[in-house]
Every structure is written in structure tokens, then in C-alpha cells.
Scaffold this active site. Sequence first.
Site, short mmCIF file in Angstrom:
data_model
loop_
_atom_site.label_atom_id
_atom_site.label_comp_id
_atom_site.label_asym_id
_atom_site.label_seq_id
_atom_site.Cartn_x
_atom_site.Cartn_y
_atom_site.Cartn_z
N VAL A 42 25.04 -5.27 9.08
CA VAL A 42 26.20 -5.32 8.21
C VAL A 42 25.76 -5.79 6.82
O VAL A 42 25.09 -6.81 6.71
CB VAL A 42 27.29 -6.26 8.77
N ASP B 76 34.64 -7.54 24.13
CA ASP B 76 33.58 -8.38 23.59
C ASP B 76 34.15 -9.45 22.66
O ASP B 76 33.66 -9.67 21.56
CB ASP B 76 32.54 -7.51 22.86
N LYS C 105 28.88 -1.55 7.65
CA LYS C 105 28.07 -1.62 8.87
C LYS C 105 27.29 -0.31 9.01
O LYS C 105 27.87 0.77 9.06
CB LYS C 105 28.98 -1.81 10.09
#
Length: 929
Positions: A588, A703, A602
Site C-alpha cells: 500500500v 479477516d 494498493k
Amino acid sequence: MGFGVSYVLQLMVMFSLMFVCALSQDDVVMKKLKTTISKNNLDWSDKDFCNWKGVRCSGTKRVTTIELRSSTVEGSLPQELVQLTELTYFRCSGNSLSGNFPYMPNSLQKLYIDNNKFTSMPNDFFTNMSNLIEVAIDYNPFSQWQIPFSLKNCLALQTFSAVNVSFVGVIPEFFGEETFPSLTTLKLSFNSLEGNLPNSLSGSSIQTLWVNGQKSNNKLNATLSVLQNMTSLQQIWVHGNSFTGPIPDFSNLDQLYDVSLRDNQLTGVVPSSLSSLQSLKIVNLTNNDLQGSPPKFQDSVQVDIDIDKGRHSFCTEVVGQPCSQLVNVLLSVVEPFGYPLKIAQSWKGNDPCHGPNWLGVVCSSSGNIIIIDFENKGFSGSISPSFASLGTVTKLRLANNNLTGTIPKELASMPVLQLLDVSNNSLYGQIPSFRAGVVVNTNGNPDIGKDKPHGSPDSSSGGEDKKKLGVGAIVGIVIGIVGLLGVGAFVFVIYGKRYNKCDNKVQTPNAIVVHPRHSGDGNAVKISVAASESVGASVAGGTGGFSLSSSVQNVEAGNMVISIRVLREVTNNFCDENILGKGGFGTVYKGELDDGTKIAVKRMQSEMVGDKGLDEFKSEIAVLTKVRHRHLVALHGYCLEDNEKLLVYEYMPQGTLSQHLFDWKDDGSKPLEWKRRLSIALDVARGVEYLHGLAHQIFIHRDLKPSNILLGDDMRAKVSDFGLVRLAPEGQASFQTRLAGTFGYLAPEYAVTGRVTTKVDIYSYGVILMEMITGRRAIENSQPEENIHLVAWFRRMLLNKDSFDKVIDPALNINEEGLKSFWTIAELASQCCAREPHHRPNMGHIVNVLAPLVEIWKPAEPDADDMYGIDFDMSLPQALSKWQNLEGISNTLDVSYSSSMVDSCENTQSSIPPRSPGFANSFTSTDAR
Ligand SMILES: *[C@@H]1O[C@H](CO)[C@@H](O)[C@H](O)[C@H]1NC(C)=O
Ligand SMILES: *[C@@H]1O[C@H](CO)[C@@H](O)[C@H](O)[C@H]1NC(C)=O
Ligand SMILES: *[C@@H]1O[C@H](CO)[C@@H](O)[C@H](O)[C@H]1NC(C)=O
Ligand SMILES: *[C@@H]1O[C@H](CO)[C@@H](O)[C@H](O)[C@H]1NC(C)=O
Ligand SMILES: *[C@@H]1O[C@H](CO)[C@@H](O)[C@H](O)[C@H]1NC(C)=O
Ligand SMILES: *[C@@H]1O[C@H](CO)[C@@H](O)[C@H](O)[C@H]1NC(C)=O
């Protein structure tokens, strides 16, 4: 003074004029539309077009919806429609509209123009239509055209329906998961397409595929093999073409219910993966060249094989009756050749030696097969060991084909074999040792006797040839581009020279940056933004280029596609000093536009883009174009050029929650106060609650962890990193998936079975709450063995009231009131991490527990979420500008990722490696299915 007043007045007049202009813009277009279409049953008499039937407007009197379905409307559509820049829905299906279909504004999400008399559509119609979700253009008498290449830019596309629209040519390779991660419906029936189903369809999420009834001479004429990898398919209509080869293996298509394969030239044995498919309801196989035994389906399936009337090559007309042993052997012999059509059309009945001749089969008068003659038949594939079962064969002629592989050793055991002729093929390997007296001809097989075929990966000479060719081609391309640009007043900057300080890793064919020179424009770097911009296109931009800030406006105005060149400029060519963090699949970068606004870019690692990285990229775009919420980090755009895959987000200046919880000492900052932590917890809960159901569909993040929670300058939190997000299949609360996530945050049932529910996120969220309470990481390797796992330790500590003091983060200074909320949160965290998924609360409950606690701390601040947290119908750019207005932020891009990194570029502290604690133990295991 007088001058001042008149100046002010002048300004006021100007502004009010501009205001009126803005308001009347749609008025003019709508009046024009009213004149170009003759309306029969439309009530379009009101002075205010917003009151017209089928027209809907936004609060600012901009047209958002036009619904003219089946209104017996005639006439044509005006060019000016493209100016309705807030239009999201346009439907004129089932009318008699004619003429050219005009360009539409790129705000459009749903377009239905089917069943009209339009005669054409611009080939580049879709170039800027990155917000399109559903498109139906069926049944229009268009003049012949090819499936437009510009469609590639509609990354959010879910439905593309173009039945009977005069498409010619081939189905382009861009249909599939890579370009259209959300595509579920593809209908291309009754066109004049030819060739094959492109390989890009492999792995796609398409559920409905119609390509039936092509009208071209050759029709679609390749094999159906790609279908076996389209595991989301529910309905397959490929009938009325010239598809050939066997029916593919359908065993992974467990949602397939309707299969229409009729009227093709399909060959081979119907696989049991089709006949025993549990989900199957309708199947039509009539009029093919299918072989073997007519398949028996379950009673619940509506089957049409029409063995009596239709064309077929089954060995019998009795369903379920097996073929003779000999026929089965012959079928297995031709299976590796892909059941060639000329064989299927010639081999009829259940006895090769009585009745009509079977191509390539010679029988003795006593009814034994004595010769197999497949010479010069154009067969490819390998030699089946089943030949050995033809015990009466004396001569096996396979010369002059394209056979690959080795000569099976089984052939050496054929008892009466006299001749094996495999000359002029591409066989390799050792020749089996045949009986004395057997003549074996292997001439014209360059690799016979060698261990590997020529040109296989390990074969040294072949590999080098390829490499040389590659370099030559690249040199050629570069020379070609240089030559192309050598004309005109442009300055070429060889990218390596200009930036070699920073980025020496990038070596794409994009390595030449063209800077169109503009005189009299100050220092502003001129950049143009266009969908799928190439070096060539940027030359065109030289005469009418945008400045960088206008490139951002362009993004806000709905063009999600940003060129690689803009992103190179704003990140100082992906300079190491601009790195904000590194993840498993990319890096990033901070980007800064020339007006000072900041973005986060990103960039997928090119070597990862091949498989998992690409999946995550697609997933992230798909999710972020579907969901928008105040507490989910916003996507500004993306770039898919050459091998580059980049995502552009808003920039969050206060970095990650992880840094504020665990690294504040190193950063020289203060620990987060308890009320801040509560407010962050509520923000995250609201973002995830939205993902879990409020967004029409169920998304599961998979996540959640502090390094994926980003903080703005106001310390409000947003959830980020949607690379692992999965959309729950409709009507399914639980599904199995590749195991992915981060140790310490994985729900036990997910880790064990790979089954995902929203409760997987609740578990991770519980871990985050525990981390906020304790200031300890989910996995704390410095702790004694029994305390390493935060969840286990925390729950143990909670059981013993006396020890609970030790649980609280020593950096927290908690008063009486805080102590009460601490207990509530500790209880909640513990519930979230319950071993049984059904004992965990849902996000709605968590929000309800947290909201009153946070309000105690901030009684004066009304919670604005109800006003504008959720946007169901707005496009991303619209939602973006609405938030900007409501939040009074003139530039939303003024945010950054990690506070510690912000300074490093200016201070040239680039030697400090980027810190990203959460990424270090991220993992993705192999497919659990
Ligand atoms: C797409 O947008 C670019 C930039 O706004 C513009 O120059 C171009 O004409 C548009 N193309 C189409 C086909 O609308
Ligand atoms: C396709 O459209 C044409 C007119 O454009 C019409 O004549 C024809 O019947 C249509 N074909 C099918 C299969 O609907
Ligand atoms: C399939 O059609 C193409 C033309 O579209 C033709 O060149 C090719 O030979 C055909 N292939 C077969 C196997 O018939
Ligand atoms: C199906 O997918 C596998 C694995 O990705 C691939 O190797 C194979 O070539 C694909 N088959 C077809 C027909 O696309
Ligand atoms: C199956 O295909 C045949 C031949 O095209 C057709 O006549 C028949 O109606 C179809 N059957 C079903 C159930 O659709
Ligand atoms: C073998 O395949 C090549 C291309 O793969 C083709 O050009 C050639 O005609 C084929 N030879 C035979 C004998 O079919």
C-alpha cells in the site's frame, strides 16, 4: 465602495444563474426526450418533469429513474440523455423505439432496452459505464456488430443479456471471473456467433449461460469442456449449435438444474456425473451423436432424449440397457481422442461386425475384429491401453495422426498382433518390447525413445527459444512505441532514468512515460484519465489533458477506472518512501495529488496476481462496488492495465487500530482512552453489521483484526481489506470455502471445517474486543505457554472475579463508570468467542449493547449514522459526494494510513521497514474443498 457592491451583485447574479442552470439542465433534456418520443399512454403533461409518469428525481430535481416499460412508445432517444448525470435506472423495454441508441451517463446502473427497434448502439458505448450492474438489450434489429470490446470496462456487471442482437464473430476472452467478478447471467442466444466458449469462462461465477441458436454457418462449434470449471452454473442452454466432443464432467456443478444440449454434434458416452446429478430437473439431449448406453436419469428429472425420432449414436434404443463388451472396448479406445465426430456418426448399433461398416474397424468373416485402421484420421490425444483388449486384432494402424504420449506397454501383450504402425505422430518414451515377429513402425516420431517430449518445460533447448522470442517481442514493442511517438512535440522521459532512485522493480511495457508539454500552465503536471488508457491514448490526452485534481473529480464523477500513469505520478512512481504497509498480496502506497489531497494505493504484487492475489483483487472490487458504508473504507477507483492491478482508497491519517493498541509507546503517542476504544468498537460493529445483512446480501469479512481497522483524524474507525470477503450464496447461511484468515482470530469451527457463517466474524470481533480491554495481542508469544492464546487466557481470567484487575490494559485509567462498561464489554467479548457458533450474538445485538455505552460518553454528539450511514441505491461516486457534503469535508482524500509513516517520506526515514503486525501472520491455506 460602489465598485464593491456592484461586484458582489454581479457575483450573486452569476451564482444564481449557475444555480438555475444546474437545476434546469435535466429540464431541457427531459423536454427534448418528450419531443423525440411520441407517447400514447404516457402522462407527461405536468410542468415539472419530476411528476411525469415513470420519472423519478433526487431531492435536487435531478432525474434518477426513467421507466417506460411497455408503454407503446415510438420515436427515438435524444443524444442529450447523456447529460442526465444522476440517472441510475433506464428502462424502455417492449416499445417501438427506433434509430441509434445514444450514449448514456456513466452514473447508470441498470439499463433495459430490450424488445424495441433500435438499429445500432455505439461500439464504445460501455467505455465509461463502470457502474453498470444489469444490461438487457435483447431483441433489437441491430445491424451486424461484434460483442463490443468496451464492455470490458463494466467491472460491476452482474447481468448481460443480448439475445438476438445481431452479434457476429467470436465470444471474446474477457467474459469470466477476471473481468466480471460479479457476473451471474450471460445470455447471448440467437446471434451469429461462432468459434468456442472462451477459456476465460473457466472458474467464473456465472449461473445462467445461454448461447443457444446461433445463426452463423459454423455456429459455436468447439467442445463444451470449459463448462466443467463453471461450478456456479444452474442453467445451461447451448442447444442449436454445432458443439462437438463429449459432454464434460459435471460433478462439480452441484447447483445445475436445467441443461439443454439438444441439436448439437455432441459425441461420446453420457457421463454419470450428469445422469446422477442430484440437483438436475430438466435435461434435453435430443439430436446429438451421443454414444454408449442411453442414460437413465432419476424419475424426478424431466428428460428428453427422443431415441426413436432424433439423431443419435447410442448402441441401443432401450434406456439403461448396457452396450456389448466389444462396443464398450471400442468406445474406451476412442475416448482419449475426444470421441471424434466421424467415428460417432459411423459407429451405429451394438455390433461392429454385422450391419453397416464401422469406420476404421475391419472384421473377419467369423465376426472378429482383425484390423483397426485409424490412419490419417486427424486424431489427437493419447493411445488407450484398452486397445490391448481387442485380442483378435492383427494390425493396428495409427499412422499420420497427431497422437501424443507414449506407446502403452499393454499393447505388447496383444496375442496375434503382427503390425503396429504409429509412424508420423508426436509420441515419446520407450518402445515396449513386443514379441518377436511383430513389426513396429515408429518413424516420424522425433521424441520416441526419449524420456520427455520435445518442448516440455524441462527440455532445455525449447525453453530457451521461447525466452529469446519474448525478449525480441518486447524490444519490438518498445521500438514500435518509440517510433509511434517520435512524431510531434512531446517530450519522452525514459522512466527508468527519471525514477531510478525509487523504483527499479517495475518492468512493464509501460516503462515509457509520456509527458505532453503544455506552455503557460504553470507547473501542473498534465494527466488524463481514461478507461483502459494506453500510451497511445495518452498522446491524445496531451491536447486536452486534465490536471491531477480534475482526475480525482473524474473519479468522483463516476469513472472508477484510473490509469496506471496517474497512479505512478501520485505515488512518486511507487517510491519506497511512499509505502504505508505491506500485505500478503501487495503493497500500500501513499499518494499525493498536486492539490495536496492524499490517497492510498494498493498495488498487487505482480507475482501474486497470478492466483490468490487476483482472487482477492477481484473480490475486493466486487465487494466495494456493492457495499458502501460510513464505517467501511471507501474505494475511489481501480486500475487494471497490463499486469498491474491497483486499488485506490481513501487515506486514513491515524493508521491502524493495531498501532494505537500495541505500538503507541514506540510511536511516542498516548494510549487510546477507554471511551475511544468503545467508540471504535461501535464503529466496527456498525460496519460489520452492514456487511452481514443490511447490504441486501450477506457478506462475510473473514479477516477482522486490528490491523484491518483504520482510523480517521476524528478517530472514527473504518473496516478495510475486503480481499477475503465472501458473499454468502443466496439463501445459504453457511458455506464451505478456502480457509483464509489470521491465526488468533479464527473461529474454531471455521479452522476445523472450513465452513463460513457470519459467526466467524463475530468470533474475530470478540478477539478484537479482548485486545481492546487487555492491550494484549491475540497471540502473545512472549507469554508462558498457557497464556499465549488471548481468548483462552481471557476467559479463564474472567471466571475468577478477583483476578479481573489483571485483565485490564495497564495503560487504561478507568473510573467507576468506565468499570461498569468494562464488565459489560468483557462479558460481550466472551460471548462473541463462544465455542459454539450459535451461542455467539449477532452484530445487531452487539450494536445494541455498545450504542448506549458510547452515548454516555458523548451525549452531545448526535449519531449521524441513521442519516447517512447506509446507502442502498446510490452508486459509489454518488454516495461519496453525499458523504462529503454531509460531513462538510471538501476533500475526502485527506486521510492517511499509518501515522508513523506519514512523516517518513518527507523526513527520508525510508530505511525504517514498514510495520504491519497483522500481515505478518496472515495466511491462506489451500482449498479445503
Ligand atoms: C469517456 O470519458 C472520457 C473522459 O471523460 C471522454 O473523453 C470520452 O469521450 C468518453 N468516452 C465515451 C465513449 O463516452
Ligand atoms: C430475431 O430478430 C429478428 C428481427 O430482428 C426476427 O425476425 C427474428 O424472428 C428474431 N429471432 C428470434 C429467434 O426471435
Ligand atoms: C468452427 O468454425 C470455424 C469458423 O468459425 C472454422 O474455422 C472451424 O474450422 C470450425 N471447426 C470445426 C471443428 O468445425
Ligand atoms: C479447469 O481448471 C483447471 C484448474 O484450474 C485447469 O487446469 C483446466 O485447464 C481447466 N479446464 C478447462 C477446460 O478450462
Ligand atoms: C428437446 O429437444 C427437441 C428437439 O429440439 C424438442 O423437439 C423437444 O421439445 C425438447 N424437449 C423439451 C422437454 O424441451
Ligand atoms: C496436427 O496438429 C497441427 C496443429 O496442432 C495441425 O496443423 C496438423 O494439421 C495436425 N496434423 C494432422 C495429421 O492432423
